[in-house]
Motif scaffolding. Sequence first.
Motif, PDB file in Angstrom:
ATOM      1  N   LYS A  88       6.499   8.275  -9.680  1.00 16.63           N
ATOM      2  CA  LYS A  88       7.335   7.948  -8.528  1.00 16.63           C
ATOM      3  C   LYS A  88       7.090   6.527  -8.039  1.00 16.63           C
ATOM      4  N   THR A  89       8.139   5.927  -7.522  1.00 15.26           N
ATOM      5  CA  THR A  89       8.026   4.586  -6.944  1.00 15.26           C
ATOM      6  C   THR A  89       8.048   4.688  -5.427  1.00 15.26           C
ATOM      7  N   VAL A  90       7.483   3.693  -4.786  1.00 26.21           N
ATOM      8  CA  VAL A  90       7.520   3.595  -3.328  1.00 26.21           C
ATOM      9  C   VAL A  90       8.634   2.617  -2.966  1.00 26.21           C
ATOM     10  N   THR A  91       9.521   3.037  -2.084  1.00 22.66           N
ATOM     11  CA  THR A  91      10.622   2.175  -1.639  1.00 22.66           C
ATOM     12  C   THR A  91      10.268   1.519  -0.321  1.00 22.66           C
ATOM     13  N   LEU A  92      10.312   0.197  -0.316  1.00 25.36           N
ATOM     14  CA  LEU A  92      10.039  -0.571   0.897  1.00 25.36           C
ATOM     15  C   LEU A  92      11.378  -1.038   1.456  1.00 25.36           C
ATOM     16  N   VAL A  93      11.824  -0.403   2.521  1.00 25.81           N
ATOM     17  CA  VAL A  93      13.114  -0.727   3.121  1.00 25.81           C
ATOM     18  C   VAL A  93      12.979  -1.976   3.985  1.00 25.81           C
TER      19      VAL A  93
ATOM     20  N   PRO B  70       8.897  12.519   5.126  1.00 23.21           N
ATOM     21  CA  PRO B  70       7.598  11.952   5.516  1.00 23.21           C
ATOM     22  C   PRO B  70       6.539  12.156   4.434  1.00 23.21           C
ATOM     23  N   ASP B  71       6.755  11.515   3.294  1.00 20.30           N
ATOM     24  CA  ASP B  71       5.858  11.727   2.152  1.00 20.30           C
ATOM     25  C   ASP B  71       5.189  10.445   1.654  1.00 20.30           C
ATOM     26  N   GLY B  72       5.464   9.321   2.313  1.00 24.84           N
ATOM     27  CA  GLY B  72       4.837   8.058   1.924  1.00 24.84           C
ATOM     28  C   GLY B  72       5.623   7.257   0.905  1.00 24.84           C
ATOM     29  N   TYR B  73       6.724   7.818   0.408  1.00 23.45           N
ATOM     30  CA  TYR B  73       7.487   7.127  -0.634  1.00 23.45           C
ATOM     31  C   TYR B  73       8.624   6.264  -0.080  1.00 23.45           C
ATOM     32  N   THR B  74       8.865   6.347   1.218  1.00 26.65           N
ATOM     33  CA  THR B  74       9.842   5.472   1.867  1.00 26.65           C
ATOM     34  C   THR B  74       9.172   4.820   3.069  1.00 26.65           C
ATOM     35  N   LEU B  75       9.020   3.510   3.002  1.00 23.34           N
ATOM     36  CA  LEU B  75       8.346   2.751   4.051  1.00 23.34           C
ATOM     37  C   LEU B  75       9.301   1.707   4.627  1.00 23.34           C
TER      38      LEU B  75
ATOM     39  N   LYS C 242       7.734   9.481  10.851  1.00 23.45           N
ATOM     40  CA  LYS C 242       6.853  10.345  11.629  1.00 23.45           C
ATOM     41  C   LYS C 242       6.546  11.610  10.848  1.00 23.45           C
ATOM     42  N   GLY C 243       5.288  12.018  10.854  1.00 26.33           N
ATOM     43  CA  GLY C 243       4.885  13.223  10.158  1.00 26.33           C
ATOM     44  C   GLY C 243       4.326  12.969   8.776  1.00 26.33           C
ATOM     45  N   THR C 244       4.296  11.720   8.350  1.00 27.41           N
ATOM     46  CA  THR C 244       3.659  11.385   7.073  1.00 27.41           C
ATOM     47  C   THR C 244       2.191  11.805   7.165  1.00 27.41           C
ATOM     48  N   PRO C 245       1.674  12.564   6.191  1.00 27.44           N
ATOM     49  CA  PRO C 245       0.296  13.071   6.265  1.00 27.44           C
ATOM     50  C   PRO C 245      -0.728  11.963   6.520  1.00 27.44           C
ATOM     51  N   ALA C 246      -1.737  12.289   7.295  1.00 30.59           N
ATOM     52  CA  ALA C 246      -2.772  11.320   7.652  1.00 30.59           C
ATOM     53  C   ALA C 246      -3.451  10.742   6.422  1.00 30.59           C
ATOM     54  N   ASP C 247      -3.703  11.570   5.397  1.00 30.74           N
ATOM     55  CA  ASP C 247      -4.346  11.084   4.176  1.00 30.74           C
ATOM     56  C   ASP C 247      -3.479  10.063   3.448  1.00 30.74           C
ATOM     57  N   VAL C 248      -2.158  10.289   3.476  1.00 24.26           N
ATOM     58  CA  VAL C 248      -1.236   9.340   2.845  1.00 24.26           C
ATOM     59  C   VAL C 248      -1.210   8.033   3.637  1.00 24.26           C
ATOM     60  N   GLN C 249      -1.174   8.153   4.951  1.00 24.25           N
ATOM     61  CA  GLN C 249      -1.216   6.957   5.796  1.00 24.25           C
ATOM     62  C   GLN C 249      -2.480   6.136   5.495  1.00 24.25           C
ATOM     63  N   LYS C 250      -3.591   6.831   5.356  1.00 20.21           N
ATOM     64  CA  LYS C 250      -4.859   6.150   5.097  1.00 20.21           C
ATOM     65  C   LYS C 250      -4.824   5.407   3.777  1.00 20.21           C
ATOM     66  N   LYS C 251      -4.251   6.033   2.746  1.00 20.03           N
ATOM     67  CA  LYS C 251      -4.171   5.384   1.441  1.00 20.03           C
ATOM     68  C   LYS C 251      -3.312   4.123   1.506  1.00 20.03           C
TER      69      LYS C 251
END
Length: 328
Positions: free
Chosen positions: A30-35, A85-90, A260-269
Amino acid sequence: MKTTLKLALVAAAAVAAFGAHAQDFPAKDKTVTLVVPFAAGGPTDRVARDLAEALRKPLGATVVVDNTAGAGSSIGAARVARAAPDGYTLLLNHIGMSTMPALYRKLSFSVPNDFEYLGMVNEVPMTLIARPTMPANNFKELTAWIQQNKGKINLGNAGLGAASHLCGLMFKSALQTDMTDVPYKGTAPAITDLIGGQIDLLCDQTTNTTSQIEGKKVKAYAVTTAKRLTTPALKDLPTLAESGLKDFNVSIWHGLYAPKGTPADVQKKINEALKVALKDPEFIKKQEALGAVVITDKRIEGAEHKKFVAAEIDKWGAVIKAAGTYAD
């Protein structure tokens, strides 16, 4: 009793799945999308593309930039607020995060409540410049000229809610002098008309003005930072604060956000990857070339980032409401 047990098992499974997701983030396929809520080629887009490359290695994923422009960055921000809220859209946004709540009275999202704050990226100073034929040779002479020409001064900006528009509002408020706002569709046409003498003044980012100042195509009077800049072309410019406009401090900052609601562990990473990216020598070099200063203070932490934006919302809200300028 059976229903209660079933609900408890479902909840436990959801928590387990959420934890597993956070542990596996980012997935290899998976890729991360930076909007970016602005058009390609602009200052925020350039910062985003530099950051995407710097994040790739420490995050362990490909980061792609997606431009979702319009409505003073609110369209792109709304897209991220609604994303999974999964970390893949920022979201990478600038000072617009602090001005939207006042400029747009009917936002579909809440800036304080619908995002996770992941850390700040950089700050870009601003400069006060004028047409090359402006008779004033320093800021003192400029303020005298402004007082003598009340009602006849054209103050350009790159559009409603743009950095130049906000700086202009604060400048007019600080001087307590009315000027005619002349909005453009971007900074480039505004600077073109400034050079041509169609407008008198413009307050914009160093990313857009430094080369014009170096080439002596415009007159420069001051910077909007608390301290003077060290950039060769700008080092002799006084700050507006030392020129008499007390507490005049405006910079265009960029921050990183998740739904909002992105898991804390994902936010930390993501935050840990951001900290590595901001120390990347190549990223720092590219930001310096844009006239930007990479964040090294405590605002790199999500909580401090959020606290800073809250203060900025209060500051700009007062300026915008006093001006009575709204986007809806």
